[in-house]
Scaffold this motif. Structure first.
Motif, PDB file in Angstrom:
ATOM      1  N   UNK A 163      -3.378  -5.526  -7.559  1.00  0.00           N
ATOM      2  CA  UNK A 163      -2.632  -4.473  -6.108  1.00  0.00           C
ATOM      3  C   UNK A 163      -2.897  -5.587  -5.284  1.00  0.00           C
ATOM      4  N   UNK A 164      -4.086  -6.568  -4.765  1.00  0.00           N
ATOM      5  CA  UNK A 164      -4.165  -8.222  -3.730  1.00  0.00           C
ATOM      6  C   UNK A 164      -2.402  -9.556  -3.669  1.00  0.00           C
ATOM      7  N   UNK A 165      -2.454  -9.357  -5.030  1.00  0.00           N
ATOM      8  CA  UNK A 165      -1.058 -10.136  -5.456  1.00  0.00           C
ATOM      9  C   UNK A 165       0.037  -9.658  -5.583  1.00  0.00           C
ATOM     10  N   UNK A 166       0.078  -8.523  -6.183  1.00  0.00           N
ATOM     11  CA  UNK A 166       1.306  -8.130  -6.914  1.00  0.00           C
ATOM     12  C   UNK A 166       2.438  -7.318  -5.897  1.00  0.00           C
ATOM     13  N   UNK A 167       3.435  -7.380  -5.799  1.00  0.00           N
ATOM     14  CA  UNK A 167       4.492  -7.072  -5.239  1.00  0.00           C
ATOM     15  C   UNK A 167       3.886  -4.997  -5.033  1.00  0.00           C
ATOM     16  N   UNK A 168       4.719  -4.683  -4.756  1.00  0.00           N
ATOM     17  CA  UNK A 168       4.209  -2.909  -4.068  1.00  0.00           C
ATOM     18  C   UNK A 168       5.696  -2.127  -4.836  1.00  0.00           C
ATOM     19  N   UNK A 169       6.506  -2.957  -5.629  1.00  0.00           N
ATOM     20  CA  UNK A 169       7.271  -1.944  -6.713  1.00  0.00           C
ATOM     21  C   UNK A 169       6.864  -2.418  -8.033  1.00  0.00           C
ATOM     22  N   UNK A 170       6.132  -3.831  -8.459  1.00  0.00           N
ATOM     23  CA  UNK A 170       5.907  -4.402  -9.579  1.00  0.00           C
ATOM     24  C   UNK A 170       3.876  -3.002  -9.629  1.00  0.00           C
ATOM     25  N   UNK A 171       3.637  -2.667  -8.824  1.00  0.00           N
ATOM     26  CA  UNK A 171       2.056  -2.483  -8.779  1.00  0.00           C
ATOM     27  C   UNK A 171       3.210  -1.036  -8.571  1.00  0.00           C
ATOM     28  N   UNK A 172       3.792   0.068  -8.292  1.00  0.00           N
ATOM     29  CA  UNK A 172       4.256   1.459  -8.825  1.00  0.00           C
ATOM     30  C   UNK A 172       4.530   1.307  -9.971  1.00  0.00           C
ATOM     31  N   UNK A 173       5.136   0.193 -10.387  1.00  0.00           N
ATOM     32  CA  UNK A 173       5.761   0.114 -12.157  1.00  0.00           C
ATOM     33  C   UNK A 173       5.047   0.970 -13.233  1.00  0.00           C
ATOM     34  N   UNK A 174       3.296  -0.298 -12.548  1.00  0.00           N
ATOM     35  CA  UNK A 174       1.684   0.392 -13.365  1.00  0.00           C
ATOM     36  C   UNK A 174       1.420   1.532 -12.705  1.00  0.00           C
ATOM     37  N   UNK A 175       1.544   2.167 -12.119  1.00  0.00           N
ATOM     38  CA  UNK A 175       0.927   3.128 -11.576  1.00  0.00           C
ATOM     39  C   UNK A 175      -0.364   2.869 -10.922  1.00  0.00           C
ATOM     40  N   UNK A 176      -0.370   2.259 -10.435  1.00  0.00           N
ATOM     41  CA  UNK A 176      -1.459   1.343  -9.761  1.00  0.00           C
ATOM     42  C   UNK A 176      -1.483   1.128  -8.353  1.00  0.00           C
ATOM     43  N   UNK A 177      -0.509   1.254  -7.623  1.00  0.00           N
ATOM     44  CA  UNK A 177      -0.706   1.294  -6.134  1.00  0.00           C
ATOM     45  C   UNK A 177      -1.214   2.608  -5.309  1.00  0.00           C
ATOM     46  N   UNK A 178      -2.144   2.199  -4.201  1.00  0.00           N
ATOM     47  CA  UNK A 178      -2.493   3.212  -3.236  1.00  0.00           C
ATOM     48  C   UNK A 178      -1.744   4.359  -3.094  1.00  0.00           C
TER      49      UNK A 178
END
Length: 64
Positions: free
Chosen positions: A49-64
């Protein structure tokens, strides 16, 4: 790479270390032998989460 405050906490663990080449960039190493599956999962997600883009984090469903 961990948030600096989280890195301080992790570095207090006896199984943590600062990697030679990545430590200057804020990375922290951790021996995995004593981690349970849930703790390992949380650390991997936080690190990603601290290194991936927001878009990628959302794709994996791990955004905050």
């Amino acid at each position: 790479m961990l948030d600096p405050m989280d890195a301080e906490v992790v570095l207090e663990r006896p199984d943590s270390f600062v990697p030679v080449y990545l430590g200057a960039s804020g990375w922290v190493g951790l021996a995995l032998d004593d981690l349970d599956d849930e703790e390992l999962r949380e650390l991997i997600i936080d690190s990603y989460r601290s290194t991936a883009s927001t878009r990628l984090s959302k794709t994996l469903g791990i955004e905050e």
